[in-house]
Design a protein around this motif. Structure first.
Motif, PDB file in Angstrom:
ATOM      1  N   ASN A  92       2.848  -4.025   3.599  1.00 32.72           N
ATOM      2  CA  ASN A  92       3.970  -2.906   3.564  1.00 32.72           C
ATOM      3  C   ASN A  92       3.336  -1.553   3.174  1.00 32.72           C
ATOM      4  N   VAL A  93       3.261  -0.545   4.114  1.00 35.31           N
ATOM      5  CA  VAL A  93       2.698   0.606   4.156  1.00 35.31           C
ATOM      6  C   VAL A  93       3.815   1.421   3.790  1.00 35.31           C
ATOM      7  N   ILE A  94       3.815   1.965   2.465  1.00 38.97           N
ATOM      8  CA  ILE A  94       4.988   2.839   2.174  1.00 38.97           C
ATOM      9  C   ILE A  94       4.678   4.188   1.894  1.00 38.97           C
ATOM     10  N   TYR A  95       5.227   5.067   2.676  1.00 41.96           N
ATOM     11  CA  TYR A  95       4.853   6.275   2.814  1.00 41.96           C
ATOM     12  C   TYR A  95       5.566   7.613   2.119  1.00 41.96           C
ATOM     13  N   LEU A  96       5.227   8.043   1.159  1.00 41.56           N
ATOM     14  CA  LEU A  96       5.864   8.843   0.115  1.00 41.56           C
ATOM     15  C   LEU A  96       6.175  10.105   0.590  1.00 41.56           C
ATOM     16  N   GLY A  97       5.179  10.746   1.446  1.00 44.23           N
ATOM     17  CA  GLY A  97       5.208  12.038   2.321  1.00 44.23           C
ATOM     18  C   GLY A  97       4.681  13.064   1.219  1.00 44.23           C
ATOM     19  N   VAL A 123       0.757  -1.289   0.052  1.00 47.27           N
ATOM     20  CA  VAL A 123      -0.236  -0.143  -0.023  1.00 47.27           C
ATOM     21  C   VAL A 123       0.862   1.253  -0.119  1.00 47.27           C
ATOM     22  N   ILE A 124       0.507   2.067  -0.839  1.00 53.00           N
ATOM     23  CA  ILE A 124       1.297   3.271  -1.176  1.00 53.00           C
ATOM     24  C   ILE A 124       0.689   4.822  -0.858  1.00 53.00           C
ATOM     25  N   ILE A 125       1.094   5.547   0.151  1.00 53.53           N
ATOM     26  CA  ILE A 125       0.190   6.583   0.465  1.00 53.53           C
ATOM     27  C   ILE A 125       1.203   7.823   0.444  1.00 53.53           C
ATOM     28  N   HIS A 177       0.151  14.396  27.847  1.00 51.94           N
ATOM     29  CA  HIS A 177       0.261  13.865  29.183  1.00 51.94           C
ATOM     30  C   HIS A 177       1.415  13.115  29.181  1.00 51.94           C
ATOM     31  N   GLY A 178       2.324  13.815  28.682  1.00 51.00           N
ATOM     32  CA  GLY A 178       3.773  12.963  28.766  1.00 51.00           C
ATOM     33  C   GLY A 178       4.055  11.844  27.994  1.00 51.00           C
ATOM     34  N   LYS A 179       3.037  11.641  27.084  1.00 53.17           N
ATOM     35  CA  LYS A 179       3.291  10.253  26.182  1.00 53.17           C
ATOM     36  C   LYS A 179       3.315  10.848  24.662  1.00 53.17           C
ATOM     37  N   ARG A 180       3.755  10.139  23.933  1.00 53.25           N
ATOM     38  CA  ARG A 180       3.791  10.108  22.436  1.00 53.25           C
ATOM     39  C   ARG A 180       2.968   9.446  21.682  1.00 53.25           C
ATOM     40  N   TYR A 181       2.145   9.981  20.623  1.00 52.58           N
ATOM     41  CA  TYR A 181       1.045   9.338  20.181  1.00 52.58           C
ATOM     42  C   TYR A 181       1.269   9.129  18.531  1.00 52.58           C
ATOM     43  N   GLN A 182       1.158   8.206  17.985  1.00 47.69           N
ATOM     44  CA  GLN A 182       1.210   8.245  16.575  1.00 47.69           C
ATOM     45  C   GLN A 182       0.104   7.192  16.105  1.00 47.69           C
ATOM     46  N   MET A 183      -0.951   7.677  15.127  1.00 45.59           N
ATOM     47  CA  MET A 183      -1.884   6.989  15.166  1.00 45.59           C
ATOM     48  C   MET A 183      -1.597   5.998  13.974  1.00 45.59           C
ATOM     49  N   GLN A 184      -0.949   6.387  12.760  1.00 45.01           N
ATOM     50  CA  GLN A 184      -0.483   5.684  11.676  1.00 45.01           C
ATOM     51  C   GLN A 184       0.903   5.414  11.450  1.00 45.01           C
ATOM     52  N   LYS A 185       1.310   4.237  11.614  1.00 42.77           N
ATOM     53  CA  LYS A 185       2.481   3.743  11.376  1.00 42.77           C
ATOM     54  C   LYS A 185       2.886   3.301   9.885  1.00 42.77           C
ATOM     55  N   TYR A 186       4.197   3.453   9.701  1.00 41.78           N
ATOM     56  CA  TYR A 186       4.670   3.105   8.425  1.00 41.78           C
ATOM     57  C   TYR A 186       5.684   1.986   8.309  1.00 41.78           C
ATOM     58  N   SER A 187       5.591   1.194   7.448  1.00 39.81           N
ATOM     59  CA  SER A 187       6.853   0.000   7.201  1.00 39.81           C
ATOM     60  C   SER A 187       7.814   0.690   6.684  1.00 39.81           C
ATOM     61  N   PHE A 216     -11.722   5.994   5.600  1.00 36.56           N
ATOM     62  CA  PHE A 216     -11.304   4.823   5.177  1.00 36.56           C
ATOM     63  C   PHE A 216     -11.856   3.623   6.128  1.00 36.56           C
ATOM     64  N   PHE A 217     -12.539   3.849   7.042  1.00 37.94           N
ATOM     65  CA  PHE A 217     -13.066   2.725   7.741  1.00 37.94           C
ATOM     66  C   PHE A 217     -13.807   1.592   6.777  1.00 37.94           C
ATOM     67  N   PRO A 218     -13.508   0.407   6.866  1.00 33.99           N
ATOM     68  CA  PRO A 218     -12.601  -0.335   7.897  1.00 33.99           C
ATOM     69  C   PRO A 218     -11.125  -0.548   7.626  1.00 33.99           C
ATOM     70  N   TYR A 219     -10.724   0.375   6.616  1.00 35.44           N
ATOM     71  CA  TYR A 219      -9.497  -0.039   5.937  1.00 35.44           C
ATOM     72  C   TYR A 219      -8.336   0.400   7.028  1.00 35.44           C
ATOM     73  N   TYR A 220      -8.078  -0.376   7.958  1.00 31.32           N
ATOM     74  CA  TYR A 220      -7.045   0.061   8.889  1.00 31.32           C
ATOM     75  C   TYR A 220      -5.345  -0.518   8.419  1.00 31.32           C
ATOM     76  N   LEU A 221      -4.338   0.310   8.111  1.00 33.47           N
ATOM     77  CA  LEU A 221      -3.163  -0.021   7.695  1.00 33.47           C
ATOM     78  C   LEU A 221      -2.189  -0.463   8.638  1.00 33.47           C
ATOM     79  N   HIS A 222      -1.996  -1.716   9.092  1.00 32.59           N
ATOM     80  CA  HIS A 222      -1.012  -2.020  10.089  1.00 32.59           C
ATOM     81  C   HIS A 222      -0.042  -2.538   9.465  1.00 32.59           C
TER      82      HIS A 222
END
Length: 370
Positions: A98-103, A76-78, A121-131, A87-93
């Motif tokens: 292979n989640v390829i992020y071109l930016g 998957v390329i984004i 709150h002292g924590k780091r969050y990242q909803m979408q991660k990339y391969s 894009f529910f229910p298309y969660y990219l894990h």
């Protein structure tokens, strides 16, 4: 549970426009027999328009065909981050595909986990991660590693597909016929989107005078095209101290008119910006840049820059209309002014300047299928 087909390259279009790196890589890879390249969108209007251009190569996300294709896809390329709603229910894990992020921007500012937006709150969050992620230089490779918690070997220094177009593009006469002002001197004004602070202010000069600027542009046979964030463009008149809608030679050039800014850049003689990454790619054209860092200190505190702004932005900085007009005049007469400075910064940001970034990316994605 479903067997994946590695020969499918699924291009997730998360915006309502067809543009940027996904566009240019898709048009390159669709010619290759190793992959079945498919555009995947949840926007019905975009789906309809793309079907006319690429019949059989576009799939509507909210359909059974779309669901089955997604389940079978490995690559998957984004180019833009993906939120859950469109894009529910298309969660990219990243472990399942292979989640390829071109930016969509070569950065000069902090990103992702380095910013306060992703820290609460002292924590780091990242909803979408990339391969895998794509960059233009070892400098950007380090930034992506830190900003998105990536293994440095998974950040590919291939260059960006859109820059292949920029390095080879020529002016299209049909565009000049449609927009006659592109045949004169063109100054593109493209500030960054200030998501953490107030909207961009157009012409942030204490001595701004719309009549004076219009008269100057008329004399120089030049136009200024305004292109900010879509919400800023809507408010361009109120964001200026004067009503720019009454000006003859200051025109809006938002995404509805020019969806893909890279198709516009070959016509641009001078770029005006602040902290937007557009100027970094524009360096490849070796043309003048004027910076308007009117809120630099505030921006440093809210977003953060990782390099010294003054030293690493190769062009004049304007703090008044008088300076702005004078700098435009100098650059129109002497476009080679600051050429050496631009070249040094360009080489720092762009390891590859050969127009072969799409080929390098294609080969890297192909290797994933081995």
């Amino acid at each position: 549970m479903i067997r994946k087909d590695k020969r499918i390259a699924l291009f997730f279009l998360t915006e309502k426009y067809y543009y940027d790196n996904s566009k240019y890589l898709f048009e390159y890879m669709r010619q290759k027999e190793d992959f079945r390249s498919v555009l995947f969108t949840a926007n019905k209007a975009l789906y309809t328009s793309l079907q006319e251009k690429f019949p059989g190569e576009v799939v509507y996300a909210w359909s059974l065909k779309g669901l089955f294709l997604f389940l079978r896809t490995k690559n998957v390329i984004i180019s833009y981050g993906i939120s859950a709603a469109p894009f529910f229910p298309y969660y990219l894990h990243e472990k399942c595909k292979n989640v390829i992020y071109l930016g969509h921007g070569t950065p000069m500012k902090k990103m992702g986990l380095q910013t306060e937006v992703w820290q609460k709150h002292g924590k780091r969050y990242q909803m979408q991660k990339y391969s895998y992620m794509v960059g233009c230089s070892p400098l950007e490779q380090e930034l992506h590693k830190a900003g998105f918690d990536m293994n440095i070997d998974d950040v590919w220094v291939s260059g960006l597909p859109r820059n292949d177009y920029l390095l080879s593009a020529t002016k299209d006469e049909t565009w000049v016929d449609k927009y006659p002002y592109l045949n004169q001197k063109v100054i593109l004004y493209a500030p960054t989107w200030r998501e953490e602070t107030q909207s961009a202010e157009f012409f942030p000069f204490p001595d701004f005078d719309s009549d004076q600027l219009d008269a100057f542009l008329e004399k120089k046979q030049a136009y200024i095209l305004l292109r900010g964030h879509k919400e800023d463009i809507k408010r361009a008149d109120e964001l200026s101290r004067f009503d720019v809608s009454k000006m003859k030679r200051v025109l809006k050039a938002d995404q509805d008119l020019f969806p893909d800014v890279y198709e516009l850049l070959p016509y641009v003689d001078i770029l005006v910006t602040d902290y937007s990454s557009i100027w970094i790619d524009y360096l490849l054209l070796d043309r003048p840049i004027i910076y308007l860092p009117y809120d630099l200190e505030e921006y440093k505190k809210s977003k953060g820059l990782f390099l010294d702004f003054e030293k690493n932005t190769p062009g004049y900085k304007a703090a008044s209309l008088k300076e702005f007009v004078s700098q435009i005049e100098i650059y129109l007469q002497h476009p080679s002014e600051h050429a050496g400075w631009r070249k040094n910064i360009c080489d720092m940001y762009h390891t590859h300047q050969d127009g072969n970034s799409s080929e390098r990316l294609y080969q890297l994605i192909k290797e994933l299928n081995q």
